[in-house]
Design a protein around this motif. Structure first.
Motif, PDB file in Angstrom:
ATOM      1  N   ASP A   1       0.830  -1.204   0.000  1.00  0.00           N
ATOM      2  CA  ASP A   1       0.000   0.000   0.000  1.00  0.00           C
ATOM      3  C   ASP A   1       0.864   1.254   0.000  1.00  0.00           C
ATOM      4  O   ASP A   1       0.524   2.261  -0.628  1.00  0.00           O
ATOM      5  N   GLY A   2       2.004   1.194   0.679  1.00  0.00           N
ATOM      6  CA  GLY A   2       2.907   2.343   0.629  1.00  0.00           C
ATOM      7  C   GLY A   2       3.479   2.477  -0.763  1.00  0.00           C
ATOM      8  O   GLY A   2       3.530   3.567  -1.333  1.00  0.00           O
TER       9      GLY A   2
ATOM     10  N   GLU B   1      -0.793  -5.778  -1.486  1.00  0.00           N
ATOM     11  CA  GLU B   1      -0.839  -6.399  -0.168  1.00  0.00           C
ATOM     12  C   GLU B   1      -0.971  -5.271   0.837  1.00  0.00           C
ATOM     13  O   GLU B   1       0.021  -4.684   1.258  1.00  0.00           O
TER      14      GLU B   1
ATOM     15  N   ASN C   1      -1.691  -3.375   4.090  1.00  0.00           N
ATOM     16  CA  ASN C   1      -1.729  -3.468   5.556  1.00  0.00           C
ATOM     17  C   ASN C   1      -1.801  -2.085   6.221  1.00  0.00           C
ATOM     18  O   ASN C   1      -1.699  -1.961   7.436  1.00  0.00           O
ATOM     19  N   GLY C   2      -1.915  -1.061   5.398  1.00  0.00           N
ATOM     20  CA  GLY C   2      -2.080   0.286   5.951  1.00  0.00           C
ATOM     21  C   GLY C   2      -0.828   0.882   6.578  1.00  0.00           C
ATOM     22  O   GLY C   2      -0.862   1.993   7.087  1.00  0.00           O
ATOM     23  N   VAL C   3       0.273   0.143   6.533  1.00  0.00           N
ATOM     24  CA  VAL C   3       1.514   0.674   7.094  1.00  0.00           C
ATOM     25  C   VAL C   3       2.704   0.351   6.194  1.00  0.00           C
ATOM     26  O   VAL C   3       2.598  -0.423   5.254  1.00  0.00           O
ATOM     27  N   TYR C   4       3.820   0.977   6.524  1.00  0.00           N
ATOM     28  CA  TYR C   4       5.094   0.627   5.928  1.00  0.00           C
ATOM     29  C   TYR C   4       5.694  -0.454   6.808  1.00  0.00           C
ATOM     30  O   TYR C   4       6.223  -0.147   7.869  1.00  0.00           O
ATOM     31  N   GLY C   5       5.595  -1.699   6.390  1.00  0.00           N
ATOM     32  CA  GLY C   5       6.131  -2.761   7.226  1.00  0.00           C
ATOM     33  C   GLY C   5       7.643  -2.709   7.319  1.00  0.00           C
ATOM     34  O   GLY C   5       8.217  -2.637   8.398  1.00  0.00           O
TER      35      GLY C   5
END
Ligand SMILES: Cc1ncc(C[n+]2csc(CCOP(=O)(O)OP(=O)(O)O)c2C)c(N)n1
Ligand SMILES: Cc1ncc(C[n+]2csc(CCOP(=O)(O)OP(=O)(O)O)c2C)c(N)n1
Ligand code: SF4
Ligand code: SF4
Ligand SMILES: [Mg+2]
Ligand SMILES: [Mg+2]
Lengths: 614, 347, 614, 347
Positions: free
Chosen positions: B108-109, B134, B136-140
């Motif tokens: 997403d990022g 993929e 996840n709403g964050v920068y993993g």
């Protein structure tokens, strides 16, 4: 008021002296968007068709209409086609600049101008030829709307008479310009040219010394700009994927490629295209598409200029490290940032050599003529695939957008070579391969293309750490090993890049080194130095980076080397400083010009003399 | 004690390959990461449909999600490129070789933050490609900062709340030119499978936004991309069933509330309507559905939009059928006569 | 099986010899995400609190969990806190790497390991201490879920006993680590540490020579990473606009700034923020926002690493040419492209010096310690506004993300200076101003801020050609004049950048030159060269680019200069080659390391000796 | 013969400035370029509303349109930046000084091609700014290539047709966070004026997409951005009337089919409904209206969407009221005690 100005108006001072034949420069000062392009091109072609070596340069502003534009034509029987600062023959059509243009002239120059401008009062050491353009255009062009355009053809006629250009060739040039389809327009303009010629013949008395005389120095030659020549090179190199984002002065490269590809690169049966040309949303996208097309096996390219180069730098680093072939045409223009988009420079040399963060090095080719734009473009594609890396073709606005005489391009006789690519059959024999292994000792690995029908074909491409098998690694030894191979690959290039052209003068203590369009000024400067100062010079024109051994020898051979370049920071010389022994560096002197005009010989000569006198 | 080989592992698909041929190297992502589940679905689908691995090209940007192409389809070429620019990379490769089956996997990022511009332009071009987000709403990979798909109110581990509205990649995709748009959840095996299979059969750009919780940085209560949240708020649009072109369709077709979407290669995507009537070919309806779901805090999954008529970018460019990459010299280098003609014009 | 391994296990060969006190390196090999961070930090702090000079370095992979990670701690009474390659004391917790880790040890090293790994069989020249971690953790941590984490504290206890670390300090460190809030967690871990200690005391017999002994070399010092120190420098410099895009290893710089600003930069009454920290959508946006905030008068900054630098290059060129102040923290990491994101390097030096297309030059500051991260950050903001240009603070992963001892930072006594900014009152006096006029002869013009309430305040900022009045121009002379002023401005910087630190050794024929974190290896190498080879050396640590006159003197003073740097292409040396006379260049030698580990003294010493022997 | 000074030219506005104080340097754009008309409207509006020129900051990217800030408000600071990145530049300056009145002028290429990503993220942030797109569907300054807003079927001078669907910047803006969205036509003086005036009063991001024909490269029949095309296909949503906060409102208010939108500074935007009911506060309705208009080949002009409640980016960041740029040292440098406290924690 025109009564005040009775021609002929010979200069009171500065006698005209003996005739100057086939050695003069014309400058036409107009407003851009006023349609002077046609008149100027016709003037250029007329001289060209009279067999006289000629070049035309357009100094235009970075806007679309309404600002001052200058077109300079240089005719030279000696074949000097670089820019000449001194104007012999001014055609002053732009009220905004006419006065300054006149003040800048050398004594003895001639001025054809629009009568109402009353330039005559400005100086008494010039040959003035006032022309009542409005009076003359009306009868030949009933339609008032068209007069603004046709008007310009009148000065063609006047100049033709003054320089004794052959009107027959003026007509041929016009026909060539407008082609069959626009016959009417051609006639209209022809009328205007004739009107100008006849009026001049009846009214004017020639007092200036400049005249043209037929030669046969241009037979067989063509007139073309460097961008079109690069486009042709790309097409005959078999380019298949072209991605771009418009930017001056590179746009016309891709635009002429679009035109040529439409004609010569569609399947005769299906009419389908054997190429893709995609206007991307910006340069990050255009280089991304081109790189990946190269990864997937296409011959791919993009064209851009300074700002685009900066935007491409992240991807270029990926291209270097993941080893992806692509050709980038950098048509250099002036300045950091937006700078002067319609002026010429050699300002990206150092930037491109090390473009992108971290340790990187990139090869650059330096064409100096349309012939080389054609041949080097083809070589660049071969080179990119041979070495699996991005290659820069370093042109500039002067070469790319101006009109140059050139010999017709020879058809490429060598077959296309695609570099080290393994087919399914190869893999069948080998069983497996390691993408980044230096099998042949040249630093170049073997690659496979996606879609290769074999279980062993696949490998994983990444910009992060990878070992010989293209597997992910963060190991110190893997990283060092791979980076050293890349450095070695760069060394290998030295024996494969286009070799420099050198003219050794045994009596010369000093030598010139230059690239690209600086060539014209340097060649002329060599003659000026001999004739005016009897300083003998050798000259080596580099055609690529990394440098080849010849350059070292050349430096060694001479006491002092003048590196001539069109930027502020001596970028080409800097690259030499980075790799040469101190003894060699000690010999390097710098001649720099970065004002945005095409480099002229006088600037070079004066600077060399100044430094030699020190 | 050593495990005995189960017959399962010897099974092969219609082109005679084992599932092993579709696996990649061992994942280095966190145990339980949604991305791993998606990788498994990809392996299954390509295996079950019997796709030749070497006909596939994998693309990604940078991120945990973008690492995952190394963990599936090891016999396919892969290109893990730079952050946010995968759309250009995928486009370039597809231009070079139109016969490739392009599979892009990104985050997403990568897509909605740095890559939004390229994503939108890829959508506008309808590049033939399967584009899996993929989400996840964050920068993993950079340890949990918000991406531009983080929902308002979701919080970081530090407790900091997100105050900016999220981009909905499905809404963007279906509104601006993608021809197959769906949303799913990494935990929903069956749905994700049929979506991926349908995507493989689709001719044009497929965008699948898969909610894929980051167990390390974004699987806590504050997060609307957590397992629990999605499980509670998921609302499947419809049941999906996918019929590959090589399977007999007639037996499968059920009458009544089943809508059958024929895909270009002759395979069929059968959508069983649930309570609400939903027409996946109506763009504005799809937008409204997404809007309403969001208002209700629901995650709408399934096929949101399908368009089987819009030509893809390769067709728009009118390219020859063979890959440009390998056209012979005779085709790509014009004749001597052509060069002469051109030179003549310039004299 | 543990019965097989009865401790003590003294090496059959490689006698332990005399005790080695306060001079050893510990390496803990674990799996990232396994929560060893706490145990390692506690170990580090314990030694620190015993007054022994110490440093801790984390070698972690570019993923989040499951891959090998190494934490090395070096205790050195001489105060060497650079990396040491040789490991004296290994704690092997990671089955994946344990064997290779053991094989890499020097004879005589000690190994504490998880018993089931059965490492003892591998070599007979090491001191092995097998520890039954699972057995020991169960009783102290009833909750099975937590054991994985607590388990690591056990080795702290074991190591404490073996190195005779003071358990009281272990406890202090734990409390410090967990703070008041997490008292329960602290107790749990304390229990584990004690269990390890007691078990060791009862079971083990110490056979290795390494031990710690209280000193007072750390009194008053703090432990901090460079990124936090830069953040503090920025906060105390009064930064007001911070824009960023996350990227390793720079993220923690802005994240700690966020933390500190929350506490110290909100209006006490209103609670409103006196700063803006914005996570942009990418680096093009972050630098664009920061540059323009600087234009509008804010003290602005961004932080990034390699790939971000590449993306910023177009805007940096604008910043140079339009003359906009901004501070860019470049926390360097390995490689072109993505490279090795979690490894350290000095690889952007050359790139940043000339970042962006066309002729550009940018100043760089090189901090080498937390103290300098703090002070140079503040200087960088002053400098950016004084010279109205982008300034790079060149840190790296080793400095930025590792734990360093430091003296407490002194409060800035100098008032904040904002450079040449004209107020409405100034304009009232002056009547008018010319933005790009070199009034003071230093190449720096005067600017006004948008919003200045005066009719004469406004000027137009552009990246295209402009004259002294900031008006659009394409004139050759205007362009040259402006570019020459910019070059002059760069020269002026030489007397304003942080001066180098130099240690002249009158008996030295050779000198070292280095920047940033190479300092630790070089300082230690100087001693190694004297003690082991009696080679005397001088040393100059540069702290900024452009170079100051001191560097030239330093080179002149010595026969040979070894330029030590952490990249492949000798980037720092390259910058010297660009500007120095051949005689000086002749003296330059290169010592390069680019494997991604923090540079160690031995690597430097060996390379210098190799070249000196030649 | 010399012209006699007309009293008009001596007229001053409520802060005592002549219209001259709002002019810029002489335009270098083509005669008849739509952009010039827009520049004139800007001069008029700022003059008539009596805005202090020095309180305004002008921003632009690169293009003919982006050159125009040099041709209006010569007494305001201007920043002509780089291509496609003006949103970041405007955002940075507004962060530094929230008291500035930000006016961005850009082109369709600058915004929808290279700049799309930044445009969308600026929209998401609702940066307080007036963002004017001078939309001609082409790249004027580089001589007429298509931009991403060129309509399908519009042709280049060369006759090459555009085959990709256009981005509608108004649809994008109102869907993803802009709080005042309008479309107009450079030839419609009255409408453009009231829109600009309302924008000046609005607190948040205003996006005005102004169809601004390129007379040199895109004013031929093939072009849907030509004068003739727009004149024929323009459909104004409603009549607009704008009442500045310093004018007496009551007298102006007309009952009946007039909808009155109160803007943050107390001024009023009065929208007279035409035949069709149109509610400019309903996002989905606005999207549908745009969709329908496009289907009909119409250019829908007027205020498409207004939201007076969503906080702007500066408020979300909770910044102090004074400009950050000029906060005194006492405010921006924490105390000696603070530093000691921090150091203590690190011991
Ligand atoms: C140009 C650039 N900027 C920043 C980074 C650092 N970076 C690596 S991954 C990442 C974000 C990944 O987030 P997402 O795409 O959502 O993937 P996830 O890890 O969440 O699966 C960032 C910012 C980078 N690699 N390149
Ligand atoms: C990075 C970069 N790429 C390309 C260009 C060349 N360029 C200048 S203006 C322009 C397009 C302008 O189009 P638009 O924004 O629509 O403005 P218009 O001229 O039509 O008003 C381009 C591509 C540039 N200046 N910078
Ligand atoms: S950090 Fe989050 S996204 Fe990355 S691998 Fe772990 S769980 Fe997955
Ligand atoms: S080229 Fe077009 S856009 Fe540019 S100034 Fe001329 S008319 Fe306007
Ligand atoms: Mg993510
Ligand atoms: Mg435009």
């Amino acid at each position: 008021m025109s009564t005040l100005e009775v021609s002929p108006l010979a200069p009171s001072s500065g006698a005209s002296g003996q005739p100057k034949t086939n050695d003069f420069s014309i400058q036409v000062g107009t407003v851009n968007g006023s349609g002077s392009q046609t008149a100027n091109t016709v003037l250029l072609r007329t001289i060209f068709q009279m067999g006289i070596p000629v070049s035309g340069k357009n100094m235009f502003p970075s806007n679309i209409a309404g600002l001052p534009t200058w077109f300079t034509i240089r005719a030279s029987q000696q074949g000097y086609i670089g820019r000449r600062k001194e104007i012999d023959f001014l055609v002053a059509m732009n009220p905004e600049t006419a006065r300054e243009d006149v003040m800048n002239l050398q004594p003895g120059a001639a001025v054809v101008y629009d009568e109402p401008l009353q330039l005559r009062a400005l100086r008494d050491d010039l040959h003035f030829y006032p022309v009542p353009f409005d009076k003359l255009v009306a009868p030949v062009c009933p339609d008032a709307k068209l007069r603004k355009l046709v008007r310009n053809m009148i000065y063609d006629g006047v100049v033709a008479w003054l320089l004794s250009l052959e009107m027959a060739e003026v007509r041929n040039a016009l026909v060539k310009q407008f082609g069959k389809r626009k016959a009417k327009a051609a006639e209209l303009n022809w009328g205007a040219a004739q009107a100008g010629y006849d009026w001049a013949a009846q009214t004017l008395t020639k007092t200036d010394p400049y005249r043209a005389e037929r030669m046969n120095a241009t037979t067989g030659k063509v007139i073309i700009d460097g961008n079109a020549a690069c486009a042709l090179g790309a097409m005959f190199a078999g380019v298949t994927v072209v991605t771009w984002y418009p930017i001056t002065p590179s746009s016309s490269l891709v635009e002429s490629l679009i035109g040529y590809a439409k004609r010569y690169r569609h399947d005769p049966e299906t009419g389908k295209a054997t190429y893709a040309i995609v206007q991307a949303e910006d340069e990050l996208a255009s280089i991304g598409m081109a790189l990946s097309a190269g990864w997937a096996g296409a011959r791919s390219m993009t064209a851009t200029a300074g700002p685009g180069i900066s935007l491409m730098s992240e991807f270029i680093g990926l291209g270097y490290y993941a080893e992806l072939p692509v050709v980038i045409f950098d048509i250099e223009r002036v300045g950091p940032s937006t700078g002067l988009p319609t002026r010429t420079a050699q300002g990206d040399i150092l930037t491109n050599a090390i473009l992108s963060h971290g340790d990187t090095r990139h090869p650059m080719f330096f064409p100096c003529s349309p012939e080389e734009c054609f041949s080097m473009s083809m070589e660049a594609f071969e080179f990119a695939e041979q070495f699996q890396t991005p290659v820069f073709v370093m042109s500039d606005l002067d070469l790319g957008m101006n009109s140059w005489m050139a010999d017709p391009f020879p058809y490429p006789e060598k077959p296309i070579r695609r570099g080290k690519v393994l087919s399914a059959e190869d893999l069948e024999k080998l069983g497996s391969f390691a993408r980044y292994k230096d099998v042949d000792g040249d630093g170049i690995g073997y690659r496979t293309l996606p879609g290769t029908k074999h279980q062993a074909a696949a490998y994983f491409t990444r910009g992060s750490g990878h070992n010989e098998k293209a597997q992910y690694t963060e190991r110190e030894d893997d990283y060092i090993h791979n980076m050293e191979r890349l450095a070695h690959k760069f060394e290998t290039m030295r024996s494969h890049v286009p070799a420099p052209l050198v003219r050794i003068n045994d009596r010369a203590k000093i030598g010139f080194v230059a690239v690209g369009t600086s060539d014209y000024a340097v060649r002329e400067s060599c003659d000026q130095l001999r004739q005016e100062y009897d300083i003998e010079t050798s000259y080596m024109r580099l055609r690529a980076y990394p440098f080849t051994p010849e350059l070292k020898d050349f430096i060694q051979r001479h006491e002092r080397i003048y590196v001539v370049e069109q930027n502020r920071d001596a970028q080409l010389l800097s690259l030499m400083r980075l790799e040469y022994e101190p003894e060699l560096i000690a010999k390097l002197r710098s001649v720099r010009y970065f004002g945005g005009m095409p480099l002229d010989a006088r600037t070079v000569t004066d600077e060399v003399v100044r430094q030699e006198r020190k | 004690m050593s495990t005995t080989i189960t017959p399962a592992s010897k099974k092969v698909n219609r082109i005679g390959l084992e599932v092993l041929n579709y696996k990649g190297s061992k994942t280095t992502l966190c145990a339980g990461c949604g991305h791993n589940a998606i990788s498994e679905r990809i392996v299954e689908c390509f295996y079950e449909l019997g796709i030749e691995p070497w006909s596939v090209a994998k693309f990604s940007g940078i991120g945990c999600s973008s690492k995952s192409p190394a963990y599936f389809l090891g016999q396919s070429h892969g290109f893990n490129s730079v952050h946010g620019r995968m759309p250009a990379v995928a486009t370039g490769a597809m231009l070079a070789n139109r016969t490739l089956l392009g599979l892009g996997v990104t985050g997403d990022g990568d897509t909605a933050s740095i890559g939004l511009g390229q994503f939108m332009h890829m959508v506008r071009r309808n590049v033939p490609l399967i584009y899996v987000i993929e989400n996840n709403g964050v920068y993993g990979l950079t340890k949990g900062q918000f991406s531009a798909t983080a929902d308002v109110g979701s919080t970081l581990k530090t407790g900091a709340p997100n105050q900016l509205p999220p981009f909905d990649c499905c809404a963007l995709a279906l509104q601006w030119g993608a021809t197959f748009v769906a949303r799913s959840f990494s935990g929903d095996k069956k749905q994700l499978q049929s979506l991926l299979k349908a995507a493989i059969a689709h001719n044009g750009l497929t965008v699948i936004d898969v909610i894929s919780p980051c167990v390390t940085f974004n699987d806590h209560d504050g997060s609307t991309k957590s397992y629990s949240y999605v499980k509670d708020h998921e609302e499947a649009l419809h049941e999906l069933d996918f019929v590959p072109f090589f399977e007999d369709i007639s037996v499968e077709i059920k009458e009544g509330e089943v809508r059958d979407v024929a895909l270009h290669d002759g395979s069929h995507l059968k959508i069983r309507k649930l309570a609400r009537e939903y027409d996946p070919t109506d763009r504005m309806a799809a937008l409204n559905a997404l809007e309403q779901a969001e208002a209700k805090g629901e995650v709408l999954t399934g096929v949101l939009y399908v368009n089987t008529t819009r030509p893809n970018f390769i067709d728009v460019l009118n390219l020859v059928d063979q890959p440009l990459a390998t056209l012979p010299e005779s085709v790509v280098r014009p004749t001597r006569a052509a060069l002469n003609e051109i030179m003549e014009e310039l004299r």
